[in-house]
Design a protein around this motif. Structure first.
Motif, PDB file in Angstrom:
ATOM      1  N   LEU A  15      16.948  24.017 -14.463  1.00  0.00           N
ATOM      2  CA  LEU A  15      16.379  22.882 -15.189  1.00  0.00           C
ATOM      3  C   LEU A  15      15.879  21.806 -14.233  1.00  0.00           C
ATOM      4  CD1 LEU A  15      15.928  21.632 -18.001  1.00  0.00           C
ATOM      5  CD2 LEU A  15      18.234  20.683 -17.845  1.00  0.00           C
ATOM      6  N   ALA A  16      16.581  21.634 -13.121  1.00  0.00           N
ATOM      7  CA  ALA A  16      16.201  20.601 -12.161  1.00  0.00           C
ATOM      8  C   ALA A  16      14.902  20.929 -11.438  1.00  0.00           C
ATOM      9  CB  ALA A  16      17.322  20.400 -11.145  1.00  0.00           C
ATOM     10  N   THR A  17      14.565  22.204 -11.348  1.00  0.00           N
ATOM     11  CA  THR A  17      13.367  22.607 -10.595  1.00  0.00           C
ATOM     12  C   THR A  17      12.235  23.081 -11.503  1.00  0.00           C
ATOM     13  OG1 THR A  17      14.242  24.845 -10.342  1.00  0.00           O
ATOM     14  CG2 THR A  17      14.751  23.241  -8.594  1.00  0.00           C
ATOM     15  N   GLU A  18      12.479  23.179 -12.807  1.00  0.00           N
ATOM     16  CA  GLU A  18      11.473  23.697 -13.740  1.00  0.00           C
ATOM     17  C   GLU A  18      10.459  22.601 -14.076  1.00  0.00           C
ATOM     18  OE1 GLU A  18       9.199  25.961 -15.475  1.00  0.00           O
ATOM     19  OE2 GLU A  18      11.101  26.973 -14.980  1.00  0.00           O
ATOM     20  N   ALA A  19       9.135  22.909 -13.954  1.00  0.00           N
ATOM     21  CA  ALA A  19       8.073  21.937 -14.241  1.00  0.00           C
ATOM     22  C   ALA A  19       7.477  22.129 -15.631  1.00  0.00           C
ATOM     23  CB  ALA A  19       6.958  22.041 -13.186  1.00  0.00           C
ATOM     24  N   ASP A  20       7.513  23.346 -16.173  1.00  0.00           N
ATOM     25  CA  ASP A  20       6.937  23.637 -17.485  1.00  0.00           C
ATOM     26  C   ASP A  20       7.800  22.993 -18.571  1.00  0.00           C
ATOM     27  OD1 ASP A  20       5.628  24.644 -19.665  1.00  0.00           O
ATOM     28  OD2 ASP A  20       6.440  26.673 -19.463  1.00  0.00           O
ATOM     29  N   PRO A  21       7.205  22.057 -19.382  1.00  0.00           N
ATOM     30  CA  PRO A  21       7.994  21.380 -20.418  1.00  0.00           C
ATOM     31  C   PRO A  21       8.615  22.327 -21.431  1.00  0.00           C
ATOM     32  CG  PRO A  21       5.895  20.251 -20.078  1.00  0.00           C
ATOM     33  CD  PRO A  21       5.811  21.551 -19.317  1.00  0.00           C
ATOM     34  N   THR A  22       7.880  23.346 -21.821  1.00  0.00           N
ATOM     35  CA  THR A  22       8.427  24.290 -22.806  1.00  0.00           C
ATOM     36  C   THR A  22       9.628  25.033 -22.232  1.00  0.00           C
ATOM     37  OG1 THR A  22       6.240  24.596 -23.785  1.00  0.00           O
ATOM     38  CG2 THR A  22       7.906  26.279 -24.268  1.00  0.00           C
ATOM     39  N   ARG A  23       9.456  25.457 -21.007  1.00  0.00           N
ATOM     40  CA  ARG A  23      10.550  26.163 -20.335  1.00  0.00           C
ATOM     41  C   ARG A  23      11.740  25.246 -20.132  1.00  0.00           C
ATOM     42  NH1 ARG A  23      13.507  30.549 -19.496  1.00  0.00           N
ATOM     43  NH2 ARG A  23      14.236  30.749 -17.338  1.00  0.00           N
ATOM     44  N   ARG A  24      11.470  23.965 -19.803  1.00  0.00           N
ATOM     45  CA  ARG A  24      12.558  23.010 -19.613  1.00  0.00           C
ATOM     46  C   ARG A  24      13.344  22.792 -20.906  1.00  0.00           C
ATOM     47  NH1 ARG A  24      13.213  19.631 -15.495  1.00  0.00           N
ATOM     48  NH2 ARG A  24      14.016  18.047 -16.937  1.00  0.00           N
ATOM     49  N   THR A  25      12.571  22.715 -22.026  1.00  0.00           N
ATOM     50  CA  THR A  25      13.248  22.513 -23.317  1.00  0.00           C
ATOM     51  C   THR A  25      14.172  23.684 -23.633  1.00  0.00           C
ATOM     52  OG1 THR A  25      11.397  21.187 -24.149  1.00  0.00           O
ATOM     53  CG2 THR A  25      12.881  22.169 -25.794  1.00  0.00           C
ATOM     54  N   ALA A  26      13.678  24.879 -23.384  1.00  0.00           N
ATOM     55  CA  ALA A  26      14.497  26.068 -23.659  1.00  0.00           C
ATOM     56  C   ALA A  26      15.730  26.111 -22.760  1.00  0.00           C
ATOM     57  CB  ALA A  26      13.663  27.330 -23.463  1.00  0.00           C
ATOM     58  N   LEU A  27      15.535  25.781 -21.489  1.00  0.00           N
ATOM     59  CA  LEU A  27      16.668  25.783 -20.559  1.00  0.00           C
ATOM     60  C   LEU A  27      17.706  24.728 -20.938  1.00  0.00           C
ATOM     61  CD1 LEU A  27      14.853  26.251 -17.119  1.00  0.00           C
ATOM     62  CD2 LEU A  27      16.428  27.867 -18.222  1.00  0.00           C
ATOM     63  N   GLU A  28      17.214  23.543 -21.346  1.00  0.00           N
ATOM     64  CA  GLU A  28      18.133  22.480 -21.707  1.00  0.00           C
ATOM     65  C   GLU A  28      18.953  22.852 -22.950  1.00  0.00           C
ATOM     66  OE1 GLU A  28      16.298  18.701 -22.257  1.00  0.00           O
ATOM     67  OE2 GLU A  28      18.206  17.629 -22.217  1.00  0.00           O
ATOM     68  N   GLN A  29      18.273  23.489 -23.932  1.00  0.00           N
ATOM     69  CA  GLN A  29      19.003  23.920 -25.127  1.00  0.00           C
ATOM     70  C   GLN A  29      20.058  24.965 -24.776  1.00  0.00           C
ATOM     71  OE1 GLN A  29      18.884  22.694 -28.221  1.00  0.00           O
ATOM     72  NE2 GLN A  29      20.592  24.074 -28.641  1.00  0.00           N
ATOM     73  N   SER A  30      19.693  25.880 -23.903  1.00  0.00           N
ATOM     74  CA  SER A  30      20.652  26.902 -23.479  1.00  0.00           C
ATOM     75  C   SER A  30      21.839  26.270 -22.769  1.00  0.00           C
ATOM     76  CB  SER A  30      19.974  27.912 -22.556  1.00  0.00           C
ATOM     77  OG  SER A  30      18.924  28.585 -23.226  1.00  0.00           O
TER      78      SER A  30
END
Length: 257
Positions: free
Chosen positions: A86-101
């Motif tokens: 999550l700290a290195t992910e730039a894609d907002p969609t991917r970040r949202t999914a990672l944060e939910q996980s």
């Protein structure tokens, strides 16, 4: 008044039973001691069974505690990996999914932490109980061995007293014949009685010595969420390992520390 009579009768009954036991012991001290040794051996066997049962309980509790601790460690490592992604992910969609996980996994960690602590405590208690029973079993075995040794010593003492008594009687008879006496004189009776009394005291002491021997699996979110599954796989050594923390994760790690 009725209670007094009931308790009085109970005391008298106990005294009668005790007197009967003492009479049996005096009548056959060796048999009584052997009976007591059998009771001690039976008690030792019962303790051995309790030790085996306590060991089985401890091993089960230890396995359960180890299993849930391993699962907690894997989920904690997976949460760290998700936080690193999550700290290195730039894609907002991917970040949202990672944060939910990550939040899902953190919820699971927070819920299971008390269970981990409880399982560890139960395993510790079971280990302490097992250790206590093992010590009791060892003590009982030692007492049984000592009781048998004392019985053997008492038997030797009794045989020695009997031999001494017989020898004294033979010596007295030889002395009587040498003196030309035709019957047992009063003085000889006194001497023999003294010898017999001495032998009886030895036998009683041997009997007393023998009597002293008495002894008395993964959850649904982990299967459905690909991010959690991937992180868990990495935590288990099946994939690449990312980096570090979040505020809730830090609290969990501090609690584990």
């Amino acid at each position: 008044m009725f209670n007094f009579i009931r308790h009085f009768v109970g005391v008298k009954t106990d005294q009668a039973v005790q007197s009967g036991i003492e009479a049996l012991v005096r009548w056959d001290p060796k048999g009584a001691t052997e009976a007591e040794l059998r009771v001690m051996e039976q008690h030792l066997d019962e303790l051995g069974l309790e030790v085996a049962q306590a060991r089985a309980v401890y091993e089960r509790e230890k396995q359960e505690a180890d299993a849930i601790q391993t699962l907690l460690d894997q989920r904690m490592a997976a949460a760290e990996m998700l936080q690193g992604q999550l700290a290195t992910e730039a894609d907002p969609t991917r970040r949202t999914a990672l944060e939910q996980s990550l939040h899902t996994l953190l919820d699971m960690l927070e819920q299971m932490t008390p269970d981990v602590e409880r399982e560890a405590s139960e395993a510790t208690d079971a280990q302490a109980f097992l250790a206590m029973l093992e010590q009791t079993y060892a003590d009982a075995g030692t007492k049984l061995k000592e009781a048998r040794r004392q019985l053997e010593r008492a038997e030797r003492d009794m045989r020695r007293a009997e031999q001494q008594r017989e020898q004294a009687e033979r010596q007295a008879e030889a002395a009587r014949r040498a003196a030309g006496l035709s019957g047992t004189t009063n003085s000889l009776n006194v001497a023999l009685k003294a010898m017999n009394d001495a032998a009886a005291r030895d036998l009683a002491q041997a009997e007393a010595a023998s009597l002293k021997a008495k002894l008395l699996a993964p959850t649904r979110p982990e299967q459905d969420d690909p991010n959690i599954a991937a992180a868990l796989a990495a935590a288990s050594g099946k994939g690449p390992v990312p980096q570090s923390a979040s505020e809730r994760l830090a609290r969990l790690k501090a609690r584990q520390g």
